[in-house]
Design a protein around this motif. Structure first.
Motif, PDB file in Angstrom:
ATOM      1  N   LEU A  28     -15.359  24.521  20.842  1.00  0.00           N
ATOM      2  CA  LEU A  28     -14.249  23.747  21.393  1.00  0.00           C
ATOM      3  C   LEU A  28     -13.122  23.674  20.371  1.00  0.00           C
ATOM      4  O   LEU A  28     -13.379  23.515  19.173  1.00  0.00           O
TER       5      LEU A  28
ATOM      6  N   VAL B 145      -9.736  18.122  23.979  1.00  0.00           N
ATOM      7  CA  VAL B 145     -10.068  19.557  23.948  1.00  0.00           C
ATOM      8  C   VAL B 145      -8.934  20.344  24.602  1.00  0.00           C
ATOM      9  O   VAL B 145      -8.499  20.025  25.715  1.00  0.00           O
TER      10      VAL B 145
ATOM     11  N   GLY C 258     -11.795  26.117  25.250  1.00  0.00           N
ATOM     12  CA  GLY C 258     -13.198  26.394  24.901  1.00  0.00           C
ATOM     13  C   GLY C 258     -13.440  27.890  24.914  1.00  0.00           C
ATOM     14  O   GLY C 258     -12.784  28.642  25.649  1.00  0.00           O
TER      15      GLY C 258
ATOM     16  N   ARG D 212     -18.439  13.379  22.633  1.00  0.00           N
ATOM     17  CA  ARG D 212     -18.307  14.635  23.388  1.00  0.00           C
ATOM     18  C   ARG D 212     -19.280  14.713  24.563  1.00  0.00           C
ATOM     19  O   ARG D 212     -18.971  15.231  25.622  1.00  0.00           O
TER      20      ARG D 212
ATOM     21  N   VAL E  96     -14.023  16.137  27.937  1.00  0.00           N
ATOM     22  CA  VAL E  96     -13.061  17.102  27.396  1.00  0.00           C
ATOM     23  C   VAL E  96     -11.832  16.423  26.784  1.00  0.00           C
ATOM     24  O   VAL E  96     -10.838  17.088  26.494  1.00  0.00           O
TER      25      VAL E  96
ATOM     26  N   THR F 124     -14.988  20.053  18.184  1.00  0.00           N
ATOM     27  CA  THR F 124     -13.741  20.353  17.453  1.00  0.00           C
ATOM     28  C   THR F 124     -13.850  20.032  15.961  1.00  0.00           C
ATOM     29  O   THR F 124     -13.152  20.634  15.152  1.00  0.00           O
TER      30      THR F 124
END
Ligand SMILES: Cc1cc2nc3c(=O)[nH]c(=O)nc-3n(C[C@H](O)[C@H](O)[C@H](O)COP(=O)(O)OP(=O)(O)OC[C@H]3O[C@@H](n4cnc5c(N)ncnc54)[C@H](O)[C@@H]3O)c2cc1C
Length: 495
Positions: free
Chosen positions: A184, A227, A230, A405, A224, A356
């Motif tokens: 991500l 984000v 991906g 997450r 998400v 991330t």
């Protein structure tokens, strides 16, 4: 001996082609086909290889008497209490790399090997090194083409391992589980993720880029927030049992004639290196001093070539050959792995998820068990004088990231944990593979894999064996990983 710099100039694309041709060939398993496995480049026969070894020794020291005895030498097996007086190749370190190199060297020969290979390992149970503590993930997603190539090679190797590593009377089961990695990226890192995606696909990786919306559709349990993009592996990714691979390499190499000593490498015996004009032009390793743990005995083992496969301790071994730190900047870095159980979790379709911030999690089996962890920030690196686990690191750093997450992971129970040492190249995060030319031209290193050595062990150890036997890489051009000055001044992370 050919210099590493002289022989490594083949363009990568050219070598990638030769690799594809090579990999496409399927062969029948069994000892009678050992030499075939290493492709047409190694069907040169015993005589040629014997003379090559002799030539290399002579190139190192034209006055050497070594060549008189090399061809008569038969490997002694490990039942011996004392090490052999000499070995053509001494490998320091009996982890996955050390045994991998031994395997590839010896599998070049049809019938009894004319080359003696001795593996030295200081740790009787081989439990402190990186291999025994590895998580065993393999992925196509790296930022260097050579790393992508090595991973693709591994995926193929794992498919063929049963045949390649077969030894009569035992079976090879590496516990391979096909899976996917899902990386991500946030706004800051999305462009890099996408740029790498194009390179990886060009190298042959099978991947998909997913928008936050697509991610939510595909993985409804994923939050998400934050984000931007991906990247999901579609094949050639997953995880396997590192210990089983290590044992399979070891069994096969031993079957092919490798000698093993439970002994600690202490120091190098150095001699003057003479060139073909018989002029002194530096130094070379003439032997190693080893200590047998639990005894007062130290022995010298003469050798033509020494290989530093000491993993996280690779930098220390290099120092003992007088290599400057920036030539072999490999150090230990402690990493924690936590195993937890979750009742309310994604299980079936959970990939190896890399958040991330680098926090990773992957399913361990289908009963709700997961493995997770994260490398600490540079300023938070823990001390490396023990393998104690920091449980606060899980509570304060790893769990909050996981729970954010994947909200289902707010409810979990840690069942087990362990620590291991990464074999870190602290300058550019990539391995060092090749001869230390011109400083110590008959010392080769294969270390510094910085957390991805299990998946690159087959390709890297094969590459070094190719370099040692023929003077160049033939399967994948790994010359960018040579311990050259030009490479190690770059500060860019090459992973
Ligand atoms: C927690 C953890 C998770 C990991 N996860 C992954 C992953 O998911 N995927 C992946 O690809 N890689 C992973 N890795 C990295 C991978 O395990 C290593 O890169 C790889 O195992 C390195 O193998 P090696 O043989 O070079 O080192 P090692 O396995 O450490 O072997 C080196 C050996 O040398 C011996 N030695 C050292 N000094 C001497 C001496 N003086 N004399 C004799 N023997 C000596 C040591 O005892 C040791 O057994 C992980 C590593 C860790 C620690």
């Amino acid at each position: 001996m050919l210099s590493a710099m002289q022989v490594l100039s083949k363009p990568r694309t050219q070598l990638a082609t030769s690799r594809r041709v090579f990999m496409g060939t399927r062969r029948t398993p069994g000892p009678e086909h050992e030499s075939d496995r290493v492709g047409s480049s190694v069907t040169t026969g015993l005589m040629k290889l014997q003379s090559r070894i002799r030539d290399k020794v002579l190139a190192l020291d034209p006055s050497s008497q070594w060549h008189d005895s090399v061809s008569e030498r038969k490997p002694k097996m490990s039942a011996a209490k004392e090490p052999p007086q000499q070995a053509d190749v001494v490998i320091i370190g009996g982890g996955v790399m050390g045994w991998g190199v031994a395997y590839w060297l010896l599998s070049h020969f049809k019938g009894p090997s004319p080359m003696s290979v001795l593996v030295l390992e200081k740790d009787a149970r081989v439990e402190m090194g990186a291999t025994a503590r590895s998580v065993g993930g393999f992925r196509q997603q790296f930022s260097r083409p050579e790393n992508v190539q090595m991973s693709l090679y591994m995926a193929e190797f794992l498919r063929d391992a049963k045949k390649l590593l077969h030894v009569p009377g035992s079976t090879v089961d590496l516990g391979v589980r096909q899976g996917s990695y899902l990386f991500l990226a946030d706004e800051d890192s999305a462009a890099t993720l996408e740029r790498e995606f194009h390179m990886q696909v060009a190298e042959g990786a099978k991947l998909d880029l997913l928008s936050p919306w697509q991610l939510s559709e595909r993985f409804p349990w994923l939050n998400v927030d934050g984000v931007a993009l991906g990247r999901l592996g579609l094949q050639n990714e997953g995880w396997f049992d590192p210990w089983s691979l290590h044992q399979a390499f070891r069994r096969k190499a031993t079957y092919l004639g490798a000698d093993f000593m439970h002994a600690e490498f202490k120091s190098f015996q150095m001699a003057k290196h003479k060139d073909s004009m018989n002029q002194v032009s530096g130094k070379r390793v003439s032997g190693v001093k080893v200590w047998i743990p639990g005894t007062a005995c130290e022995y010298e083992v003469k050798c033509a070539v020494a290989v530093n496969a000491a993993g996280p301790w690779g930098g220390l071994v290099g120092k003992r050959a007088g290599l400057p730190f920036d030539h072999l900047p490999v150090e230990l870095r402690k990493r924690y792995v936590y195993s937890f159980h979750s009742n309310v979790s994604p299980v079936m379709d959970c990939p190896m998820l890399v958040n991330t911030d680098g926090t990773y999690v992957r399913p361990e089996n289908f009963t709700g068990m997961y493995l997770c962890g994260r490398s600490p920030r540079h300023e938070d690196e823990p001390p490396t004088d023990d393998l104690e686990v920091d449980h606060n690191y899980f509570t304060e750093e790893v769990w909050p990231s996981l729970g954010h997450r994947v909200p289902a992971f707010l409810d979990l129970k840690v069942k087990q944990s362990w620590a291991g040492f990464y074999d870190c190249n602290v300058i550019d995060g990539s391995p060092i593979i090749g001869y230390h030319h011109p400083l110590v031209p008959n010392l080769a290193s294969i270390c510094g894999f910085s957390g991805h050595g299990i998946q690159h062990s087959a390709a890297a150890s094969r590459g070094l064996a190719e370099m040692m036997l023929s003077g160049h890489f033939t399967t994948i051009d790994l010359s960018c990983f040579a311990p050259s000055d030009s490479r190690l001044v770059e500060e860019e992370c090459l992973v």
